[in-house]
Enzyme design. Structure first.
Site, mmCIF file in Angstrom:
data_model
loop_
_atom_site.group_PDB
_atom_site.id
_atom_site.type_symbol
_atom_site.label_atom_id
_atom_site.label_comp_id
_atom_site.label_asym_id
_atom_site.label_seq_id
_atom_site.Cartn_x
_atom_site.Cartn_y
_atom_site.Cartn_z
ATOM 1 N N TRP A 64 21.684 -23.435 -15.815
ATOM 2 C CA TRP A 64 21.896 -24.598 -16.677
ATOM 3 C C TRP A 64 20.596 -25.299 -17.024
ATOM 4 O O TRP A 64 20.399 -25.703 -18.177
ATOM 5 C CB TRP A 64 22.938 -25.541 -16.067
ATOM 6 C CG TRP A 64 24.288 -24.911 -16.165
ATOM 7 C CD1 TRP A 64 24.998 -24.323 -15.165
ATOM 8 C CD2 TRP A 64 25.050 -24.707 -17.363
ATOM 9 N NE1 TRP A 64 26.156 -23.780 -15.663
ATOM 10 C CE2 TRP A 64 26.215 -23.994 -17.001
ATOM 11 C CE3 TRP A 64 24.864 -25.049 -18.710
ATOM 12 C CZ2 TRP A 64 27.191 -23.629 -17.934
ATOM 13 C CZ3 TRP A 64 25.837 -24.691 -19.639
ATOM 14 C CH2 TRP A 64 26.976 -23.993 -19.244
ATOM 15 N N ASP A 87 21.123 -33.839 -15.424
ATOM 16 C CA ASP A 87 22.415 -33.257 -15.819
ATOM 17 C C ASP A 87 23.273 -33.177 -14.564
ATOM 18 O O ASP A 87 23.157 -32.261 -13.766
ATOM 19 C CB ASP A 87 22.202 -31.863 -16.410
ATOM 20 C CG ASP A 87 23.533 -31.153 -16.679
ATOM 21 O OD1 ASP A 87 24.599 -31.746 -16.434
ATOM 22 O OD2 ASP A 87 23.486 -29.997 -17.136
ATOM 23 N N LYS A 126 34.499 -31.203 -14.531
ATOM 24 C CA LYS A 126 34.453 -30.870 -13.117
ATOM 25 C C LYS A 126 35.038 -32.032 -12.304
ATOM 26 O O LYS A 126 36.123 -31.909 -11.754
ATOM 27 C CB LYS A 126 33.027 -30.555 -12.669
ATOM 28 C CG LYS A 126 32.537 -29.178 -13.139
ATOM 29 C CD LYS A 126 31.797 -29.239 -14.440
ATOM 30 C CE LYS A 126 30.895 -28.043 -14.704
ATOM 31 N NZ LYS A 126 31.507 -26.766 -14.937
#
Lengths: 360, 360
Positions: free
Chosen positions: A102, A172, A196
């Site tokens: 990511w 993030d 999530k």
């Protein structure tokens, strides 16, 4: 239907109590005769839940008035562009720390708009470590430093907050937010896709220090500026009302469950018992440096990959769902976010012991 | 709970059968033990409903293989920037037709990226007309011509498709899509926010001619290029899965109800009886040129605005919800999208007659 446990990395399991509320609110929410999906975001009823959601997440994370809390669309991936477009000028240097898939994607997008300095990179260890902070090659004049506190795919998590002095720290937090208390005041900007620990996919939480708002490059599309949303209470255009409502239910649920201290205690315990079982076995293994193992995403492999398919099929039949690892790393991954009850982890452990016994 | 009718302009009423399905699918969708909100967009189950949604909307609108069908985030408002960034080069001339609040906003955003030519403008009539096509001042070299087939606030609708020759025609169909058959082959690009005739807010339908994909300006954020989504089946990043699923249920429902020919017949009838009642009365009026009155949004005012508050309160008490006109035009607005049953319009008419009788 028998009980199942859903280990999906995201979109991921939601709290059962929240789903029951969602179900109860269809087709008539608050006795209006309408579902929450069918009413204007400008109406009093929706505005009330939107404001309460903000208030609750502020309370959960201890967010001061120095920060704006925004509810946006586009996921964390759109933030990969919005962060550089809002916090740096064209060609300005930015620092990024690469610790997995990511952060790598965030770097690729930001590099299109900035002078990219990858200050640290754990690619050499196949993203199983975090480079020691004293080896980071930070710029003297970076617009900000960006890192990924939890790498969802590799299962690598920062258990500390980097110190960046006057350089705004950007994170993030998609797969770690709300899993424990954090000191928001250490950050310039935090962003997180919802799917999530927050709610359904389609809404993105951004927490940004107010002095960093209003600096977007002049040619930035209006809906990609933090300013527009900060000024409008995140209602510059029609927001994803249903996702916002569900996020609000999750925030209220977390408060009722004791807040983030309580979550942290449970999450640490769930992760610890799973790692302990993996480490004690020679049948299973996890490649990540113990100092930076994720509380949220626990990847593991079998010593014999030929058993992978059987493991997944039997787990699925036992009600342990979505344990397949990401295609880029293979093996298994147990994502154990807030909404995964400790019984789910216990059931997985029991299954793993039994599978090892019958297959060694 | 007694029956109510929801005239909200959007987010708007959804078909009752769709809401029942949504409710039935929580907390266990397809017997999985999980809701659709909790599963990966990459999984077989979700992919199946995503593909079926595309297939159904292609069938409903008769969309050929020359077009890509995309499911995006950001609403129609993000398209105000994506259209110029993808279909024109910096400084290139674009033609826009201004017929109300929404085309005005589209123009303001596009003007930041293009040489703007407002080819026609009905501001002089307070946006109650469509300028005759033979008065439009189109450019010889426009990258595209943009118009708004239905103005949600003013209640002005095009009952024809402008002819633009080789210049791609771009339409914001947010509040009219799926209300009747349209000839998609006349368009370069059609976009629509979901929250009127498609589904919950948070997903945007884009239908784009494939030869127009892949031309985005080099500095366009990846998630603002049509190309990225066309190549990935709209899964460049995590899509708003729940909204996509509900949109799919709406498409299937429309097919089961007889498709867009059937919708058109009902919608035309609903609008006609409402306008007829308004025109026959001197108590109510609608300012829009009869040739371009909207089938979807019917604004009307009372001869005596002092009665507005009483009208709205009594209507609400009678189960006729969300009839207040947009703040920019005042009065009332009845939004009568596909999901508003004809009985709802009949109930409104009955109420209007009675209110007039007791207040004249």
């Amino acid at each position: 239907m028998s009980r199942i446990f859903n280990f999906s990395a995201g979109p991921a399991v939601l709290p059962g109590a929240v789903l029951e509320q969602v179900r109860a609110d269809i087709p008539s929410w608050r006795g209006t005769g309408m579902s929450v999906m069918e009413v204007s975001h400008r109406g009093k009823d929706f505005d009330e839940i939107a404001r309460k959601a903000e208030q609750d997440v502020r309370e959960l994370l201890g967010i001061s008035d120095d920060y704006a809390v925004l509810f946006l669309q586009g996921g964390a991936t759109l933030q990969f562009a919005m962060v550089p477009l809002n916090l740096s000028q064209s060609g300005q240097t930015v620092d990024y720390v690469q610790t997995g898939s990511w952060s790598k994607k965030a770097i690729a997008e930001a590099a299109r708009f900035c002078a990219m300095n990858v200050a640290a990179d754990s690619a050499e260890s196949s993203f199983t470590t975090i480079p020691p902070v004293d080896t980071w090659r930070v710029s003297s004049d970076a617009a900000y430093l960006h890192y990924t506190p939890n790498e969802t795919i590799g299962g690598v998590e920062f258990h500390f907050i980097p110190e960046t002095g006057d350089v705004p720290l950007v994170a993030d937090m998609s797969s770690t937010i709300l899993s424990r208390p954090i000191d928001v005041s250490r950050f310039g900007l935090i962003y997180a896709g919802a799917q999530k620990n927050i709610g359904p996919a389609g809404i993105t939480l951004v927490i940004v220090r107010k002095d960093l708002v209003g600096r977007a490059r002049v040619d930035t599309p209006t809906l990609l500026t933090y300013e527009a949303f900060a000024e409008s209470g995140s209602m510059t255009n029609t927001p994803p009302t249903f996702a916002w409502y569900v996020a609000g239910l999750v925030f209220a649920h977390l408060k009722a469950e004791g807040g983030l201290e309580a979550m942290a205690a449970i999450n640490e315990r769930k992760a610890a018992k799973l790692y302990a079982a993996i480490d004690e076995s020679s049948f299973y293994s996890n490649p990540v440096d113990p100092a930076c193992r994720s509380w949220m995403n626990v990847p593991f492999v079998l010593a014999d990959p030929a058993l992978d398919a059987g493991f997944l099929a039997k787990a699925d039949a036992a009600g342990l769902k979505n344990l397949k690892g990401h295609r880029s790393v293979g093996g298994m991954r147990a994502s154990i976010y807030n909404a995964m009850p400790e019984e789910g982890v216990d059931a997985l452990l029991e299954f793993m012991v039994e599978f090892e016994r019958t297959n060694s």
